[in-house]
Scaffold this active site. Structure first.
Site: not given
Length: 257
Positions: A136, A94, A13, A97-103
């Protein structure tokens, strides 16, 4: 008996604006932001029935037992008595990185298990369970533009059409920003001087620069000038709007097609 298996492809995101309003008594912060899916990068998760429950992470370096996709499985397993599963997470998005990949991994795991085992949970039911895993996570249950409030888990659909823009996302080489670091430098006293986010987002995209703002940028840019430089590089290349996503370190930009 056929072994059940499924592969899902979580996305990431971006945050169109991010205002941190106040610190709450529970230690969290109230915020407001517009979550928008970005499907140009993400992970892959393979799930299959197995003799024993296990998780393997390929491309990541952390304790698998703490991974959000594993915690998502444990959450539903305890509630619904799921069989042992083998989960393989192929990490490409990444980290830090503030992209919420883990979420996203957690939410897509919940959705996959709901489908695989016919648990009968609707989006609201999945989102309430996702909120137990991270702020998130509920957004990725819906995975469409949503205005987030509270910790980010109070979501309202938001109509926005970005089809006329190319979205580019980049992360400065080797730069990661932890959520703890981002919040430690935050100045909440600045909150009253800006345009309200919903009002700012209602303006044409060409008017967003300097108006649709991310509160984390001031402190994060001071500590990581590479992130600020990437934002300015996007503008130099003709971006209509550019911003850091979440608490960083990723920067995204909108270019008119």
């Amino acid at each position: 008996m056929q072994v059940k298996c499924m592969t899902v492809y979580p996305d990431v995101k971006i945050n169109l604006g991010l205002h941190v309003l106040r610190r709450r008594p529970d230690g969290y912060h109230d915020l407001e932001t517009l979550f928008v899916p970005f499907r140009g990068m993400g992970d892959r998760i393979d799930i299959e029935e197995s003799d024993r429950a296990s998780i393997e992470i390929i491309g990541g370096d952390w304790n698998p037992e703490t991974d959000l996709s594993w915690r998502a499985y444990r959450l539903l397993s305890e509630e619904f008595g799921l069989p042992p599963l083998r989960i393989v997470l192929h990490k490409s998005a990444p980290v830090g990185a503030g992209l919420g990949g883990g979420s996203a991994d957690a939410a897509f795991t919940l959705k996959a298990l709901n489908s695989m085992f016919s648990l009968g949970l609707d989006e609201a039911g999945l989102a309430s369970r996702a909120a137990m895993l991270g702020s998130d996570c509920p957004f990725f249950i819906y995975d469409r533009p949503m205005f987030g409030e509270g910790r980010g888990e109070v979501l309202t659909p938001w109509g926005i059409d970005l089809s006329g823009y190319e979205i580019r996302v980049e992360v400065p080489q080797g730069v990661k920003v932890s959520t703890k670091e981002a919040y430690s430098g935050l100045e909440l006293s600045r909150a009253g001087a800006r345009v309200q986010l919903k009002e700012a987002l209602s303006r044409p995209v060409e008017e967003w620069r300097g108006v649709v703002t991310n509160d984390f940028e001031q402190s994060v840019f001071a500590s990581h000038p590479q992130i600020a430089a990437l934002k300015e590089q996007f503008y130099a290349e003709g971006a209509v709007y550019s911003s850091m996503s979440g608490s960083g370190s990723a920067v995204f930009a909108l270019f008119r097609k």
